[in-house]
Write an enzyme that holds these catalytic residues in place. Structure first.
Site, PDB file in Angstrom:
ATOM      1  CE  LYS A 153      -4.395   8.563 -12.305  1.00  0.00           C
ATOM      2  NZ  LYS A 153      -3.299   9.415 -12.786  1.00  0.00           N
ATOM      3  CE1 TYR A 193       9.463  -6.221  15.019  1.00  0.00           C
ATOM      4  CE2 TYR A 193       7.584  -5.204  13.904  1.00  0.00           C
ATOM      5  CZ  TYR A 193       8.321  -6.330  14.234  1.00  0.00           C
ATOM      6  OH  TYR A 193       7.922  -7.564  13.784  1.00  0.00           O
TER       7      TYR A 193
END
Length: 377
Positions: free
Chosen positions: A51, A272
């Site tokens: 999956k 940042y």
């Protein structure tokens, strides 16, 4: 960018590939992991949980190589995954849909020879109705909730399911199953509780074989194995059990390119928000991957990458497309524009990276982006 099969363990950045680094998937290691798990559960069979695009590593490539190794049972989560995988595998491979079917998908599922995992009385009734309309028996698996409270037929509906199965013989139940919630914690009492409940379910449906073990369950002992084991993370090199040495081989290597280097003075702000401030003269490098590529922002000022075995700390906040590292521990000139550093490899496993990010290995693997050049070894 999906590449072909390559032989080299150490990737060399091809500047004309347009990629920001190399994601190498070691299919030989994957197969050895499958063999190891198969040997543990024998004489039970071993399936493959593929999956989420085989946990981000490529369901088509992974399924094909495991089919060649002898695997014939493949589990996906959603029906759309089964539809995409079906043309990639020979007809004797069985694809199971763990979440079952949403209304309206039944006829397409039947036509494609895909097997739903029935998780509710509603799903069972819809599948039976499809079988009657097509005038043929259809295969299915019944999943029972044994204590996870997620997917599966709840205890209060078991008698209704048993009654339904006594009706016209339109469903071929291949086996019954459940999912372990704490198999990665070998000492958890929930494992014994779920095993006891699974045994009660098996006693109520004695005509069917049982599938029970996931990756961690395989290592809990033979009582948990049943007819068919369903490993996922262990196939891909993640640790199936916490707190002990990982018995599986690493399958994934990630090397990312350096795009810029600089030397900054004491007191320079990095990234940042300027949350990282250098304590002295510092040599920095910026690598061409960030949280959009699967390097979690939670690694900011915590994680690291490696070059020739030397740990290079991540400094400042990880950006969407880039990450800054402190390369002061390396000799000057060791790195250059286009050099690659190891994010996952010989010195840092997927579990190591997940630990530093306060995540789990599943999240790391399934987040690895497609801007890397993928190569299968």
């Amino acid at each position: 960018m999906d590449g072909g099969i390559v032989d080299s363990r150490t990737p060399k950045l091809a500047m004309d590939s347009g990629a920001c680094g190399y994601l190498t998937i070691d299919l030989a290691a994957l197969c050895r992991n499958y063999d190891k798990l198969s040997a543990i559960v024998a004489p039970a069979k071993t399936a493959a949980v593929v999956k989420a695009d085989s946990y981000g590593l490529g369901a088509n490539q992974v399924s094909k190589v495991l089919y060649g190794r002898g695997c014939r049972h493949f589990f996906v989560a959603h029906f759309i995954e089964a539809l995409r995988l079906r043309p990639q595998l020979p007809g004797d491979a069985t694809i199971f849909v763990l979440n079952g079917l949403l209304p309206g998908n039944e006829a397409t599922c039947a036509d494609g020879g895909i097997v739903p995992v029935i998780n509710s009385l509603d799903q069972l009734q819809q599948w039976s109705q499809t079988a009657r309309s097509l005038q043929r028996r259809l295969p299915a698996v019944l999943q029972f909730d044994t204590g996870m409270s997620r997917l599966g037929i709840p205890p209060e509906d078991r008698s209704a399911v048993a009654t339904h199965l006594q009706a016209p013989d339109d469903i071929d139940i291949l086996f019954i199953m459940s999912h372990l919630a704490s198999a990665d914690e070998a000492s958890s009492g929930q494992n014994a509780d779920q095993l006891a409940e699974m045994r009660r379910v098996a006693a109520e449906f004695p005509q069917y074989d049982v599938s029970f073990a996931n990756s961690g369950g395989i290592f809990l002992g033979g009582d948990f194995h049943g007819l068919l084991a369903r490993p996922g993370i262990a196939l891909y090199g993640g640790a199936p059990t916490g707190g002990v040495a990982n018995p599986m081989e690493a399958v994934v290597r990630l090397d990312v390119a350096v795009v810029q280097m600089r030397t900054v003075p004491e007191g320079a702000r990095v990234g940042y928000g300027g949350v990282h401030v250098t304590k002295g003269r510092t040599r920095l490098a910026t690598i061409a991957a960030g949280y959009a590529d699967g390097l979690p922002r939670s690694l900011s000022d915590r994680g690291a990458v490696y070059y020739n075995g030397v740990r290079l700390p991540i400094v400042g906040r990880i950006s969407m497309d880039s990450t800054t590292i402190d390369i002061s521990a390396l000799p000057e000139g060791a790195l250059s524009f286009g050099s690659t550093v190891e994010v996952l490899g010989d010195h840092q496993t997927v579990d190591d990276l997940a630990r530093d990010a306060s995540l789990i290995s599943y999240e790391i693997l399934t987040s690895l982006g497609h801007r890397f050049h993928r190569q299968y070894r």
